[in-house]
Design a protein around this motif. Structure first.
Motif, PDB file in Angstrom:
ATOM      1  N   VAL A 259      21.465 -18.299 -78.380  1.00  0.00           N
ATOM      2  CA  VAL A 259      22.518 -18.166 -77.385  1.00  0.00           C
ATOM      3  C   VAL A 259      22.648 -16.728 -76.906  1.00  0.00           C
ATOM      4  O   VAL A 259      22.781 -16.456 -75.718  1.00  0.00           O
ATOM      5  CB  VAL A 259      23.859 -18.649 -77.976  1.00  0.00           C
TER       6      VAL A 259
ATOM      7  N   ASP B   9      20.296 -15.766 -74.429  1.00  0.00           N
ATOM      8  CA  ASP B   9      20.476 -16.411 -73.138  1.00  0.00           C
ATOM      9  C   ASP B   9      21.461 -15.690 -72.229  1.00  0.00           C
ATOM     10  O   ASP B   9      21.504 -15.934 -71.029  1.00  0.00           O
ATOM     11  CB  ASP B   9      20.941 -17.846 -73.333  1.00  0.00           C
ATOM     12  N   PHE B  10      22.267 -14.820 -72.787  1.00  0.00           N
ATOM     13  CA  PHE B  10      23.207 -14.103 -71.935  1.00  0.00           C
ATOM     14  C   PHE B  10      22.460 -13.165 -71.027  1.00  0.00           C
ATOM     15  O   PHE B  10      21.512 -12.523 -71.421  1.00  0.00           O
ATOM     16  CB  PHE B  10      24.229 -13.348 -72.778  1.00  0.00           C
TER      17      PHE B  10
ATOM     18  N   ALA C  56      20.693 -14.197 -68.810  1.00  0.00           N
ATOM     19  CA  ALA C  56      19.697 -15.048 -68.175  1.00  0.00           C
ATOM     20  C   ALA C  56      20.356 -15.837 -67.040  1.00  0.00           C
ATOM     21  O   ALA C  56      21.558 -15.768 -66.833  1.00  0.00           O
ATOM     22  CB  ALA C  56      19.075 -15.997 -69.190  1.00  0.00           C
ATOM     23  N   SER C  57      19.550 -16.583 -66.349  1.00  0.00           N
ATOM     24  CA  SER C  57      20.052 -17.214 -65.132  1.00  0.00           C
ATOM     25  C   SER C  57      20.685 -18.574 -65.401  1.00  0.00           C
ATOM     26  O   SER C  57      20.982 -19.318 -64.483  1.00  0.00           O
ATOM     27  CB  SER C  57      18.916 -17.375 -64.132  1.00  0.00           C
ATOM     28  N   THR C  58      20.878 -18.910 -66.686  1.00  0.00           N
ATOM     29  CA  THR C  58      21.427 -20.211 -67.024  1.00  0.00           C
ATOM     30  C   THR C  58      22.823 -20.421 -66.443  1.00  0.00           C
ATOM     31  O   THR C  58      23.203 -21.518 -66.065  1.00  0.00           O
ATOM     32  CB  THR C  58      21.520 -20.359 -68.559  1.00  0.00           C
TER      33      THR C  58
ATOM     34  N   LYS D 239      11.745 -14.608 -72.550  1.00  0.00           N
ATOM     35  CA  LYS D 239      12.198 -15.087 -71.259  1.00  0.00           C
ATOM     36  C   LYS D 239      11.054 -15.135 -70.258  1.00  0.00           C
ATOM     37  O   LYS D 239      11.208 -14.705 -69.110  1.00  0.00           O
ATOM     38  CB  LYS D 239      13.305 -14.201 -70.697  1.00  0.00           C
TER      39      LYS D 239
ATOM     40  N   HIS E  82       9.960 -20.462 -67.974  1.00  0.00           N
ATOM     41  CA  HIS E  82      11.240 -20.867 -67.418  1.00  0.00           C
ATOM     42  C   HIS E  82      11.065 -21.754 -66.198  1.00  0.00           C
ATOM     43  O   HIS E  82      11.720 -22.788 -66.047  1.00  0.00           O
ATOM     44  CB  HIS E  82      12.069 -19.629 -67.058  1.00  0.00           C
TER      45      HIS E  82
ATOM     46  N   HIS F  81      22.366 -27.830 -76.166  1.00  0.00           N
ATOM     47  CA  HIS F  81      21.810 -26.505 -75.938  1.00  0.00           C
ATOM     48  C   HIS F  81      21.637 -25.742 -77.253  1.00  0.00           C
ATOM     49  O   HIS F  81      20.585 -25.155 -77.521  1.00  0.00           O
ATOM     50  CB  HIS F  81      22.759 -25.748 -75.002  1.00  0.00           C
ATOM     51  N   PHE F  82      22.668 -25.798 -78.072  1.00  0.00           N
ATOM     52  CA  PHE F  82      22.610 -25.116 -79.370  1.00  0.00           C
ATOM     53  C   PHE F  82      21.531 -25.721 -80.268  1.00  0.00           C
ATOM     54  O   PHE F  82      20.822 -25.005 -80.986  1.00  0.00           O
ATOM     55  CB  PHE F  82      23.969 -25.205 -80.077  1.00  0.00           C
TER      56      PHE F  82
END
Lengths: 208, 208
Positions: free
Chosen positions: A170, A173-174, A176-178, B121, B126, B161-162
DNA sequence: TATTCTCTCATACGAACGTTTGAATTGTAA
DNA sequence: TTACAATTCAAACGTTCGTATGAGAGAATA
């Protein structure tokens, strides 16, 4: 606006660039340029590239684990009864949130860096975790075990492991473009941490 | 013992070396040497380094998602009722296990590679996930939602997601030095996957 | 002012990198 | 066998990398 030393500027710039481009995507030349100093300054202050990266990791890891252990100390003080499970999980997870809201974006970037380091199986990170912070991690594991007597010891071990995985993932993921919502970044981070805590809690709570 | 083409040897060697040293730790020279061919062969067969890595990722991702979607198809065929939650999670998680036991170690290595790509990433990864496999991922999410009507839709999204995070993290850990037991590697992998499925199930099961 | 120490800077070095090239080799179809 | 395409190979190219060096700037000390 305080003036930062060359050493601090290099550390901050390294953190920022690695969070953006990864460990492989950076050179000492780009670091020194963005830090508004000279190429040779890096070797002067840190010896070599590897030591620079190690110092960058170390300074924030110390803060992160100090925050965690302080919260756990607080929980365990006073009573000898098992702590509330949610509080334990929060003590482990929330400092990541705390850090990311302090340190002028530095903490937030660091979480990305940390996730990358995990995935790259950084030898340095691994040895740091198993030497300097092993005791703290073990204390959390034991505290969780006391709070979940209905679960087998091994199962708790596995699930704590999985939860750490989710946390790392997680964090990575910060930035990132999610993110598709129109929340502020800090609100989003906050929400995500709460969801993660609830998720971790559910995974350790006996059903029925 | 079948004789592999130069192209296949290069792909396999790339997969192996990246799983061991990461994306940054490899050069076309080390790849071509270990693949027992010439440096220029890489550019001849793949154009450039980036395309080589993309092809290496693509061939196994196709297999992985095909295994997943086949299992889900099987589950959803016949009845219109929501599927059993554990079966859905298993359909998503188990193919990683299946793959890692086939393909002469290649699949196992690929899981490490995939975890590294996630953490870095990789732009290519992606876009591949969001283009080629987005439908499959969405189908899993929807199937889980139907099986967990007691949970808010957003909560299910977060937890799926987790869980994916845990899966990635766990995959990255295989081959690492975490393993202390004297189990065989495949037994360990099997155990780990089962624990992960139980963990995922618990995190999505309503308590009380 | 003279001296010393800390720090910054431009510059250079050798190594390793991805890529290109053209010749040599191998495989294939006529 | 001949002709042609596919593949392999050694060698070289220009670039970028981490590191080292020595000169010089600036502050601190005497």
């Amino acid at each position: 606006m305080t003036v930062l030393s060359t050493k601090e500027r290099i550390l901050n710039t390294t953190e920022k660039l690695i969070s953006e481009k990864g460990f492989s995507g950076i050179s000492l030349r780009t670091i020194s340029t963005h830090a508004k100093t000279n190429l040779a300054a890096v070797n002067y202050h840190f010896g070599n590239k590897e030591k620079l990266i190690e110092m960058m990791l170390e300074r924030r890891l110390d803060t992160l684990f100090e925050l965690r252990v302080n919260l756990l100390d607080e929980l365990e003080s006073g009573s000898s009864k098992p702590c509330n499970l949610k509080h334990i999980l929060k003590a482990f997870i929330a400092p990541a949130l705390t850090m990311s809201n302090d340190y002028h974006q530095g903490g937030k970037r660091f979480m990305l860096v940390l996730a990358r380091a995990y995935a790259e199986k950084s030898e340095f990170l691994h040895s740091l975790l198993s030497k300097r912070y092993a005791d703290i991690i073990k204390r959390f594991a034991q505290s969780i075990q006391r709070a979940t007597p209905y679960l087998d010891e091994n199962v708790v071990f596995w699930r704590f492991h999985f939860i750490m995985g989710s946390l790392i993932y997680v964090m990575a993921d910060f930035g990132a473009s999610t993110k598709t919502s129109d929340m502020s970044e800090s609100d989003y981070f906050n929400l995500c941490c709460n969801e993660l805590i609830e998720f971790a809690l559910a995974s350790l709570t006996q059903s029925k």
